[in-house]
Design a protein around this motif. Structure first.
Motif, short mmCIF file in Angstrom:
data_model
loop_
_atom_site.label_atom_id
_atom_site.label_comp_id
_atom_site.label_asym_id
_atom_site.label_seq_id
_atom_site.Cartn_x
_atom_site.Cartn_y
_atom_site.Cartn_z
N ARG A 1 -8.86 -3.63 78.74
CA ARG A 1 -9.79 -3.93 77.65
C ARG A 1 -9.38 -5.22 76.98
O ARG A 1 -8.22 -5.59 76.93
N LYS A 2 -10.37 -5.91 76.47
CA LYS A 2 -10.13 -7.13 75.71
C LYS A 2 -9.60 -6.75 74.33
O LYS A 2 -10.00 -5.72 73.78
N ALA A 3 -8.71 -7.57 73.78
CA ALA A 3 -8.05 -7.18 72.55
C ALA A 3 -9.03 -6.98 71.40
O ALA A 3 -8.77 -6.21 70.49
N GLY A 4 -10.16 -7.65 71.44
CA GLY A 4 -11.10 -7.55 70.35
C GLY A 4 -11.91 -6.26 70.37
O GLY A 4 -12.49 -5.86 69.38
N GLU A 5 -11.96 -5.58 71.52
CA GLU A 5 -12.83 -4.42 71.64
C GLU A 5 -12.36 -3.23 70.83
O GLU A 5 -11.17 -3.02 70.64
N PHE A 6 -13.35 -2.47 70.37
CA PHE A 6 -13.02 -1.26 69.65
C PHE A 6 -13.08 -0.06 70.59
O PHE A 6 -14.06 0.16 71.28
N LEU A 7 -12.02 0.70 70.64
CA LEU A 7 -12.02 1.94 71.41
C LEU A 7 -11.40 3.03 70.55
O LEU A 7 -10.49 2.77 69.76
N VAL B 1 -5.37 -20.94 72.33
CA VAL B 1 -5.78 -21.11 70.93
C VAL B 1 -5.99 -22.58 70.60
O VAL B 1 -6.97 -22.96 69.96
N ALA B 2 -5.08 -23.43 71.04
CA ALA B 2 -5.17 -24.85 70.74
C ALA B 2 -6.27 -25.50 71.57
O ALA B 2 -6.88 -26.47 71.15
N GLY B 3 -6.50 -24.95 72.75
CA GLY B 3 -7.51 -25.52 73.62
C GLY B 3 -8.93 -25.29 73.14
O GLY B 3 -9.85 -25.94 73.60
N GLU B 4 -9.11 -24.39 72.18
CA GLU B 4 -10.44 -24.09 71.66
C GLU B 4 -11.11 -25.31 71.04
O GLU B 4 -12.32 -25.39 70.96
N GLU B 5 -10.27 -26.25 70.57
CA GLU B 5 -10.80 -27.40 69.84
C GLU B 5 -11.69 -28.28 70.72
O GLU B 5 -12.64 -28.86 70.26
N PRO C 1 -10.72 -11.42 61.34
CA PRO C 1 -9.92 -10.91 62.47
C PRO C 1 -10.65 -10.87 63.80
O PRO C 1 -10.08 -11.30 64.82
N PRO C 2 -11.91 -10.39 63.86
CA PRO C 2 -12.57 -10.37 65.17
C PRO C 2 -12.69 -11.76 65.80
O PRO C 2 -12.50 -11.92 67.01
N ARG C 3 -12.99 -12.74 64.95
CA ARG C 3 -13.14 -14.10 65.47
C ARG C 3 -11.82 -14.65 65.98
O ARG C 3 -11.78 -15.38 66.97
N ILE C 4 -10.74 -14.30 65.29
CA ILE C 4 -9.42 -14.77 65.72
C ILE C 4 -9.04 -14.11 67.04
O ILE C 4 -8.65 -14.77 68.00
N VAL C 5 -9.18 -12.78 67.07
CA VAL C 5 -8.73 -12.02 68.24
C VAL C 5 -9.49 -12.46 69.49
O VAL C 5 -8.93 -12.53 70.58
N SER C 6 -10.75 -12.79 69.32
CA SER C 6 -11.53 -13.20 70.49
C SER C 6 -11.05 -14.54 71.03
O SER C 6 -11.25 -14.84 72.22
N TYR D 1 -7.91 -15.36 71.23
CA TYR D 1 -6.56 -15.21 71.77
C TYR D 1 -6.55 -15.22 73.29
O TYR D 1 -5.58 -15.64 73.90
N ASP D 2 -7.57 -14.68 73.91
CA ASP D 2 -7.58 -14.56 75.35
C ASP D 2 -6.43 -13.68 75.85
O ASP D 2 -5.76 -14.00 76.82
N LEU D 3 -6.16 -12.60 75.11
CA LEU D 3 -5.16 -11.62 75.51
C LEU D 3 -5.86 -10.29 75.70
O LEU D 3 -6.83 -9.99 74.99
N THR D 4 -5.38 -9.50 76.66
CA THR D 4 -5.88 -8.12 76.74
C THR D 4 -5.27 -7.33 75.59
O THR D 4 -4.29 -7.75 74.98
N ALA D 5 -5.86 -6.18 75.30
CA ALA D 5 -5.34 -5.35 74.22
C ALA D 5 -3.91 -4.93 74.51
O ALA D 5 -3.08 -4.83 73.60
N GLU D 6 -3.61 -4.70 75.80
CA GLU D 6 -2.24 -4.32 76.17
C GLU D 6 -1.26 -5.45 75.87
O GLU D 6 -0.18 -5.24 75.34
N GLU D 7 -1.66 -6.68 76.24
CA GLU D 7 -0.80 -7.83 75.98
C GLU D 7 -0.63 -8.04 74.48
O GLU D 7 0.47 -8.36 74.00
N PHE D 8 -1.72 -7.87 73.75
CA PHE D 8 -1.69 -8.01 72.30
C PHE D 8 -0.66 -7.06 71.71
O PHE D 8 0.23 -7.47 70.95
N ASP D 9 -0.75 -5.78 72.08
CA ASP D 9 0.17 -4.77 71.52
C ASP D 9 1.61 -5.05 71.93
O ASP D 9 2.53 -4.94 71.12
N ALA D 10 1.79 -5.41 73.19
CA ALA D 10 3.14 -5.64 73.70
C ALA D 10 3.77 -6.84 72.99
O ALA D 10 4.93 -6.82 72.59
#
Lengths: 165, 165
Positions: free
Chosen positions: A7-13, A157-161, B129-134, B136-145
């Motif tokens: 899952r993508k980190a932004g998703e709600f589950l 993150v930096a590449g977003e610019e 927060p949603p805009r930031i997290v999106s 990041y380009d991290l999966t939720a697993e990577e985010f938590d880890a």
DNA sequence: CCGGCTTAGATCGTGTGCAACTCAATCGTG
DNA sequence: CACGATTGAGTTGCACACGATCTAAGCCGG
């Protein structure tokens, strides 16, 4: 065990930590901010013995590794501003660790060069990384994984610019 | 595949990245420092719209979550100094987001309280927060880890100061 | 009640970070 | 060659971070 569809980190589950919440202790940004300051604090007493601050130490690392460098390359490598680096370099010069010279073939460009005192500092600095790493309490695998993830995060993150427009 | 005996990050092994080297791009500290600043830079334009800086936002997060708080608790939670927080809180008060009141039962203690304007800001902040997290380009697993590793790193590094002596 | 200790907070000085502005040197194009 | 645009660097102003110092309020033994 891992899902086959990460899952993508932004998703709600349901049952998932709220990555998009406003809870301080769930924010990645705060963990990053606190960790960064903690690690810099770990360096501080060791660097103070050398007469360096932490950002000054990063500049010296770059110079020890790469030799004479235009300020522009320091801006790029350290991802810092001229507004930060100019006075910092002035202080390093006042401390006798570097010199700044205008390049004759392009007078806009300022070359940063180590003095003998600046070169000598590298030996003493060699004692620092082992002492730092031993305080981390990370395995080498965790160390590498953490660094790789951070580098990737910084890039995304930096590449977003400049989103390839 | 992993070794059954995870090596400590400080150890030297042939073919192993030199975790104790003086190479800038191998330093965990620099990856951390650069990532932290990059993420803060990502917040900056979003927070500017609310009239907040990043450390001010962290204070607001804490207040939204916990309500009226003595300054001491902010010092502990954010791992910041009175020398940093005192002027920061003064600016938040000047901006009309908080008030500071001496507690009557202990005149040493200053309670930090949200104003209505400060409370209202929480709604607009919810979009951040949603805009930031999106980004990041991290999966939720990577985010938590990543967050878990950073929290552990901070604890091990900051805990060195009081080694149960 | 009093002097000493601790605690909560503020203030000051130094060194970053970063945005905005300025400036001089160089480049590109007509 | 002229001239506007770009580039490399510095300066200024504001807001952190943090060490050191200061003050006032509570605490505590005698």
């Amino acid at each position: 065990m891992m899902s086959l569809m990460p899952r993508k980190a932004g998703e709600f589950l349901a049952g998932t930590p709220a990555h998009g919440s406003l809870r301080l202790d769930e924010q990645l940004c705060f963990a990053l901010y606190a960790a960064s300051r903690s690690v810099v604090a770990l360096y501080r007493p060791l660097l103070e013995a050398l007469g360096l601050t932490y950002p000054q130490y990063l500049v010296m690392l770059f110079l020890w590794e790469r030799g004479p460098t235009p300020v522009k390359d320091l801006v790029t490598a350290l991802q810092l501003d001229y507004g930060t680096l100019s006075p910092l370099l002035k202080r390093l010069e006042a401390a006798g660790f570097i010199e700044r010279r205008r390049r004759s073939d392009d007078e806009r460009c300022v070359q940063v060069v180590l003095t003998p005192a600046g070169r000598d500092l590298k030996v003493a600095a060699g004692a620092i990384p082992p002492r730092i790493v031993s305080a981390y309490d990370l395995t080498a695998e965790e160390f590498d994984a953490l660094r790789a993830t951070l580098v990737r995060l910084t890039a995304s993150v930096a590449g977003e610019e400049t989103p390839a427009g």
